[in-house]
Design a protein around this motif. Sequence first.
Motif, short mmCIF file in Angstrom:
data_model
loop_
_atom_site.label_atom_id
_atom_site.label_comp_id
_atom_site.label_asym_id
_atom_site.label_seq_id
_atom_site.Cartn_x
_atom_site.Cartn_y
_atom_site.Cartn_z
N PRO A 7 0.84 -1.20 0.00
CA PRO A 7 0.00 0.00 0.00
C PRO A 7 0.87 1.25 0.00
CG PRO A 7 -0.76 -1.56 1.65
CD PRO A 7 0.55 -2.08 1.13
N VAL A 8 0.48 2.24 -0.77
CA VAL A 8 1.28 3.46 -0.92
C VAL A 8 1.56 4.10 0.42
CG1 VAL A 8 1.28 5.80 -1.88
CG2 VAL A 8 0.50 3.90 -3.26
N ASP A 9 0.62 4.08 1.35
CA ASP A 9 0.84 4.74 2.65
C ASP A 9 1.86 4.01 3.51
OD1 ASP A 9 -0.91 2.64 3.05
OD2 ASP A 9 -2.11 3.67 4.54
N GLU A 10 2.28 2.81 3.11
CA GLU A 10 3.31 2.08 3.84
C GLU A 10 4.70 2.29 3.25
OE1 GLU A 10 2.35 -2.03 4.44
OE2 GLU A 10 0.31 -1.57 5.10
N ILE A 11 4.78 2.99 2.14
CA ILE A 11 6.06 3.28 1.49
C ILE A 11 6.57 4.59 2.06
CG2 ILE A 11 7.20 3.79 -0.70
CD1 ILE A 11 4.97 2.21 -2.08
N PRO A 12 7.86 4.64 2.46
CA PRO A 12 8.40 5.92 2.96
C PRO A 12 8.14 7.04 1.96
CG PRO A 12 10.01 4.15 3.20
CD PRO A 12 8.86 3.60 2.41
N GLU A 13 7.81 8.22 2.46
CA GLU A 13 7.37 9.32 1.60
C GLU A 13 8.34 9.62 0.47
OE1 GLU A 13 5.79 13.88 1.93
OE2 GLU A 13 5.52 12.52 3.61
N GLY A 14 9.63 9.61 0.73
CA GLY A 14 10.62 9.91 -0.31
C GLY A 14 10.69 8.86 -1.41
N ASP A 15 10.17 7.66 -1.15
CA ASP A 15 10.22 6.57 -2.12
C ASP A 15 8.89 6.34 -2.83
OD1 ASP A 15 12.87 6.06 -1.45
OD2 ASP A 15 12.32 4.62 0.10
N ARG A 16 7.89 7.12 -2.51
CA ARG A 16 6.56 6.93 -3.10
C ARG A 16 6.54 7.37 -4.56
NH1 ARG A 16 2.64 9.30 1.65
NH2 ARG A 16 3.36 7.84 3.24
N PRO A 17 5.78 6.66 -5.36
CA PRO A 17 5.65 7.09 -6.75
C PRO A 17 4.89 8.41 -6.82
CG PRO A 17 4.15 5.28 -6.28
CD PRO A 17 5.00 5.48 -5.07
N ARG A 18 5.21 9.20 -7.81
CA ARG A 18 4.51 10.48 -7.99
C ARG A 18 3.19 10.21 -8.68
NH1 ARG A 18 7.84 15.06 -10.42
NH2 ARG A 18 5.80 15.95 -10.19
N MET A 19 2.11 10.62 -8.05
CA MET A 19 0.79 10.39 -8.61
C MET A 19 0.34 11.54 -9.50
SD MET A 19 0.44 7.52 -7.57
CE MET A 19 -0.39 6.33 -6.60
N ASP A 20 1.10 12.63 -9.52
CA ASP A 20 0.70 13.77 -10.34
C ASP A 20 1.27 13.68 -11.75
OD1 ASP A 20 3.32 14.16 -9.41
OD2 ASP A 20 3.13 16.33 -9.52
N LEU A 21 2.06 12.67 -12.03
CA LEU A 21 2.62 12.52 -13.36
C LEU A 21 1.57 11.93 -14.28
CD1 LEU A 21 6.13 11.06 -12.53
CD2 LEU A 21 5.54 13.41 -13.09
N ARG A 22 1.65 12.29 -15.53
CA ARG A 22 0.73 11.73 -16.51
C ARG A 22 1.49 11.48 -17.79
NH1 ARG A 22 -0.88 15.79 -20.02
NH2 ARG A 22 -0.23 17.83 -19.36
N SER A 23 0.96 10.64 -18.61
CA SER A 23 1.63 10.38 -19.88
C SER A 23 1.31 11.49 -20.86
CB SER A 23 1.19 9.03 -20.45
OG SER A 23 -0.10 9.15 -20.96
N GLY A 24 2.12 11.61 -21.86
CA GLY A 24 1.90 12.65 -22.84
C GLY A 24 0.73 12.37 -23.77
N ALA A 25 0.24 11.15 -23.79
CA ALA A 25 -0.80 10.80 -24.74
C ALA A 25 -2.20 11.14 -24.25
CB ALA A 25 -0.73 9.31 -25.05
N GLU A 26 -2.32 11.69 -23.06
CA GLU A 26 -3.64 12.01 -22.51
C GLU A 26 -4.26 13.24 -23.14
OE1 GLU A 26 -2.84 12.30 -18.38
OE2 GLU A 26 -2.70 10.15 -18.13
N THR A 27 -3.45 14.10 -23.70
CA THR A 27 -3.92 15.32 -24.33
C THR A 27 -3.30 15.43 -25.72
OG1 THR A 27 -2.11 16.58 -23.34
CG2 THR A 27 -4.18 16.55 -22.13
N PRO A 28 -3.90 16.20 -26.61
CA PRO A 28 -3.30 16.36 -27.93
C PRO A 28 -1.88 16.94 -27.84
CG PRO A 28 -5.51 17.29 -27.87
CD PRO A 28 -5.14 16.94 -26.46
N VAL A 29 -1.02 16.47 -28.70
CA VAL A 29 0.39 16.90 -28.69
C VAL A 29 0.73 17.46 -30.06
CG1 VAL A 29 2.77 16.14 -28.44
CG2 VAL A 29 1.00 15.16 -27.00
N ASP A 30 1.32 18.63 -30.06
CA ASP A 30 1.82 19.24 -31.29
C ASP A 30 3.22 18.72 -31.57
OD1 ASP A 30 -0.43 20.88 -31.56
OD2 ASP A 30 0.45 22.43 -30.27
#
Length: 67
Positions: A7-30
């Motif tokens: 569970p994410v809350d059991e992972i030390p804060e510095g080692d947690r995955p970033r949940m604010d990242l997104r892939s580039g394919a979610e929105t149109p790309v020029d």
Amino acid sequence: MSDERIPVDEIPEGDRPRMDLRSGAETPVDPEDLVLAEGKDLTEKNIEEARRRLAELGPAAVERVVP
């Protein structure tokens, strides 16, 4: 290595995955966005190459650079 999920809350804060990242394919790309994501200069040649890759691969062109 175990396949058990931790569970994410059991992972030390510095080692947690970033949940604010997104892939580039979610929105149109020029083509310019793809060139910049690759760390290249915005030259006509680079923009045209990016335009071709986007036309050929669609969102997969971005996923190769921005997972």
